[in-house]
Design a protein around this motif. Structure first.
Motif, PDB file in Angstrom:
ATOM      1  N   MET A   1      -8.194   3.504   6.877  1.00  0.00           N
ATOM      2  CA  MET A   1      -7.831   2.676   5.770  1.00  0.00           C
ATOM      3  C   MET A   1      -8.929   2.674   4.700  1.00  0.00           C
ATOM      4  SD  MET A   1      -4.693   1.208   6.170  1.00  0.00           S
ATOM      5  CE  MET A   1      -4.545   2.860   5.653  1.00  0.00           C
ATOM      6  N   ASN A   2     -10.171   2.916   5.130  1.00  0.00           N
ATOM      7  CA  ASN A   2     -11.240   3.001   4.138  1.00  0.00           C
ATOM      8  C   ASN A   2     -10.952   4.099   3.122  1.00  0.00           C
ATOM      9  OD1 ASN A   2     -13.063   0.937   4.798  1.00  0.00           O
ATOM     10  ND2 ASN A   2     -13.878   2.130   6.481  1.00  0.00           N
ATOM     11  N   GLU A   3     -10.454   5.236   3.588  1.00  0.00           N
ATOM     12  CA  GLU A   3     -10.146   6.341   2.682  1.00  0.00           C
ATOM     13  C   GLU A   3      -9.038   5.955   1.708  1.00  0.00           C
ATOM     14  OE1 GLU A   3      -9.248   9.635   5.203  1.00  0.00           O
ATOM     15  OE2 GLU A   3     -11.303   9.760   5.969  1.00  0.00           O
ATOM     16  N   CYS A   4      -8.051   5.265   2.189  1.00  0.00           N
ATOM     17  CA  CYS A   4      -6.957   4.802   1.332  1.00  0.00           C
ATOM     18  C   CYS A   4      -7.508   3.854   0.268  1.00  0.00           C
ATOM     19  CB  CYS A   4      -5.890   4.116   2.176  1.00  0.00           C
ATOM     20  SG  CYS A   4      -4.464   3.525   1.232  1.00  0.00           S
ATOM     21  N   ALA A   5      -8.349   2.931   0.669  1.00  0.00           N
ATOM     22  CA  ALA A   5      -8.947   1.981  -0.273  1.00  0.00           C
ATOM     23  C   ALA A   5      -9.790   2.709  -1.313  1.00  0.00           C
ATOM     24  CB  ALA A   5      -9.786   0.952   0.477  1.00  0.00           C
ATOM     25  N   GLU A   6     -10.558   3.684  -0.866  1.00  0.00           N
ATOM     26  CA  GLU A   6     -11.387   4.456  -1.795  1.00  0.00           C
ATOM     27  C   GLU A   6     -10.536   5.191  -2.816  1.00  0.00           C
ATOM     28  OE1 GLU A   6     -14.092   6.998   0.311  1.00  0.00           O
ATOM     29  OE2 GLU A   6     -15.046   5.314   1.329  1.00  0.00           O
ATOM     30  N   ARG A   7      -9.425   5.774  -2.370  1.00  0.00           N
ATOM     31  CA  ARG A   7      -8.527   6.470  -3.305  1.00  0.00           C
ATOM     32  C   ARG A   7      -7.951   5.504  -4.332  1.00  0.00           C
ATOM     33  NH1 ARG A   7      -6.978   9.156   1.442  1.00  0.00           N
ATOM     34  NH2 ARG A   7      -5.147   7.828   1.678  1.00  0.00           N
ATOM     35  N   ARG A   8      -7.794   4.246  -3.927  1.00  0.00           N
ATOM     36  CA  ARG A   8      -7.277   3.225  -4.833  1.00  0.00           C
ATOM     37  C   ARG A   8      -8.368   2.653  -5.732  1.00  0.00           C
ATOM     38  NH1 ARG A   8      -2.890   0.429  -4.001  1.00  0.00           N
ATOM     39  NH2 ARG A   8      -3.928  -1.559  -4.335  1.00  0.00           N
ATOM     40  N   GLY A   9      -9.614   3.041  -5.479  1.00  0.00           N
ATOM     41  CA  GLY A   9     -10.729   2.510  -6.256  1.00  0.00           C
ATOM     42  C   GLY A   9     -11.104   1.100  -5.843  1.00  0.00           C
ATOM     43  N   GLN A  10     -10.875   0.780  -4.566  1.00  0.00           N
ATOM     44  CA  GLN A  10     -11.135  -0.550  -4.046  1.00  0.00           C
ATOM     45  C   GLN A  10     -11.955  -0.470  -2.761  1.00  0.00           C
ATOM     46  OE1 GLN A  10      -6.960  -1.813  -3.689  1.00  0.00           O
ATOM     47  NE2 GLN A  10      -7.371  -3.348  -5.255  1.00  0.00           N
ATOM     48  N   SER A  11     -12.600  -1.589  -2.459  1.00  0.00           N
ATOM     49  CA  SER A  11     -13.194  -1.728  -1.132  1.00  0.00           C
ATOM     50  C   SER A  11     -12.060  -2.052  -0.161  1.00  0.00           C
ATOM     51  CB  SER A  11     -14.236  -2.858  -1.123  1.00  0.00           C
ATOM     52  OG  SER A  11     -13.594  -4.117  -1.305  1.00  0.00           O
ATOM     53  N   LEU A  12     -12.327  -1.939   1.117  1.00  0.00           N
ATOM     54  CA  LEU A  12     -11.310  -2.267   2.111  1.00  0.00           C
ATOM     55  C   LEU A  12     -10.903  -3.735   1.995  1.00  0.00           C
ATOM     56  CD1 LEU A  12      -9.579  -1.254   4.418  1.00  0.00           C
ATOM     57  CD2 LEU A  12     -11.477  -1.731   5.973  1.00  0.00           C
ATOM     58  N   ALA A  13     -11.872  -4.605   1.752  1.00  0.00           N
ATOM     59  CA  ALA A  13     -11.570  -6.039   1.591  1.00  0.00           C
ATOM     60  C   ALA A  13     -10.676  -6.268   0.378  1.00  0.00           C
ATOM     61  CB  ALA A  13     -12.860  -6.834   1.467  1.00  0.00           C
ATOM     62  N   GLN A  14     -10.954  -5.580  -0.724  1.00  0.00           N
ATOM     63  CA  GLN A  14     -10.131  -5.733  -1.923  1.00  0.00           C
ATOM     64  C   GLN A  14      -8.706  -5.261  -1.661  1.00  0.00           C
ATOM     65  OE1 GLN A  14     -12.525  -3.390  -4.574  1.00  0.00           O
ATOM     66  NE2 GLN A  14     -13.356  -5.196  -5.604  1.00  0.00           N
ATOM     67  N   MET A  15      -8.565  -4.135  -0.964  1.00  0.00           N
ATOM     68  CA  MET A  15      -7.232  -3.635  -0.665  1.00  0.00           C
ATOM     69  C   MET A  15      -6.473  -4.609   0.230  1.00  0.00           C
ATOM     70  SD  MET A  15      -5.941   0.025   0.876  1.00  0.00           S
ATOM     71  CE  MET A  15      -6.234  -0.337   2.610  1.00  0.00           C
ATOM     72  N   ALA A  16      -7.162  -5.204   1.187  1.00  0.00           N
ATOM     73  CA  ALA A  16      -6.513  -6.170   2.087  1.00  0.00           C
ATOM     74  C   ALA A  16      -6.011  -7.382   1.304  1.00  0.00           C
ATOM     75  CB  ALA A  16      -7.478  -6.603   3.179  1.00  0.00           C
ATOM     76  N   ILE A  17      -6.811  -7.869   0.386  1.00  0.00           N
ATOM     77  CA  ILE A  17      -6.395  -9.010  -0.433  1.00  0.00           C
ATOM     78  C   ILE A  17      -5.219  -8.617  -1.316  1.00  0.00           C
ATOM     79  CG2 ILE A  17      -7.108 -10.576  -2.289  1.00  0.00           C
ATOM     80  CD1 ILE A  17      -9.968 -10.418  -1.044  1.00  0.00           C
ATOM     81  N   ALA A  18      -5.290  -7.441  -1.927  1.00  0.00           N
ATOM     82  CA  ALA A  18      -4.193  -6.960  -2.765  1.00  0.00           C
ATOM     83  C   ALA A  18      -2.912  -6.830  -1.951  1.00  0.00           C
ATOM     84  CB  ALA A  18      -4.570  -5.622  -3.403  1.00  0.00           C
ATOM     85  N   TRP A  19      -3.034  -6.366  -0.698  1.00  0.00           N
ATOM     86  CA  TRP A  19      -1.863  -6.217   0.163  1.00  0.00           C
ATOM     87  C   TRP A  19      -1.211  -7.574   0.428  1.00  0.00           C
ATOM     88  CZ3 TRP A  19      -0.484  -7.848   5.081  1.00  0.00           C
ATOM     89  CH2 TRP A  19       0.629  -7.202   5.645  1.00  0.00           C
ATOM     90  N   VAL A  20      -2.029  -8.580   0.688  1.00  0.00           N
ATOM     91  CA  VAL A  20      -1.505  -9.924   0.928  1.00  0.00           C
ATOM     92  C   VAL A  20      -0.810 -10.459  -0.324  1.00  0.00           C
ATOM     93  CG1 VAL A  20      -2.172 -12.331   1.338  1.00  0.00           C
ATOM     94  CG2 VAL A  20      -3.141 -10.519   2.750  1.00  0.00           C
ATOM     95  N   LEU A  21      -1.419 -10.229  -1.480  1.00  0.00           N
ATOM     96  CA  LEU A  21      -0.895 -10.780  -2.727  1.00  0.00           C
ATOM     97  C   LEU A  21       0.248  -9.967  -3.336  1.00  0.00           C
ATOM     98  CD1 LEU A  21      -4.226 -11.861  -4.442  1.00  0.00           C
ATOM     99  CD2 LEU A  21      -2.538 -13.322  -3.305  1.00  0.00           C
ATOM    100  N   ARG A  22       0.609  -8.833  -2.753  1.00  0.00           N
ATOM    101  CA  ARG A  22       1.665  -8.010  -3.328  1.00  0.00           C
ATOM    102  C   ARG A  22       3.020  -8.681  -3.236  1.00  0.00           C
ATOM    103  NH1 ARG A  22       2.228  -6.974   1.713  1.00  0.00           N
ATOM    104  NH2 ARG A  22       4.023  -5.904   2.587  1.00  0.00           N
TER     105      ARG A  22
END
Length: 71
Positions: A1-22
């Motif tokens: 998931m770190n790689e996915c977050a990096e591709r999105r230009g986010q940290s893993l924590a940022q991606m997790a928060i974005a996922w919750v807020l989607r």
């Protein structure tokens, strides 16, 4: 998931928060922060809350993968 977050230009924590807020039904996400830098990092999640269908499929596959292991 770190790689996915990096591709999105986010940290893993940022991606997790974005996922919750989607989900439009979710109006807030509680975070634990003990430093200002952690709050600033969390705010960065708001810059990209849109997920591709491929990203969502990869994220949704995680529980299925973890269920194969005995913890």
């Amino acid at each position: 998931m770190n790689e996915c977050a990096e591709r999105r230009g986010q940290s893993l924590a940022q991606m997790a928060i974005a996922w919750v807020l989607r989900d439009r039904e979710v109006t807030s996400a509680l975070i634990g922060a003990s430093r200002i830098a952690q709050i600033e990092d969390a705010i960065g999640a708001l810059a990209n809350r849109t997920f591709t269908s491929e990203e969502l499929q990869a994220i949704d596959a995680i529980p299925r993968e973890l269920s194969r292991f005995d913890f």
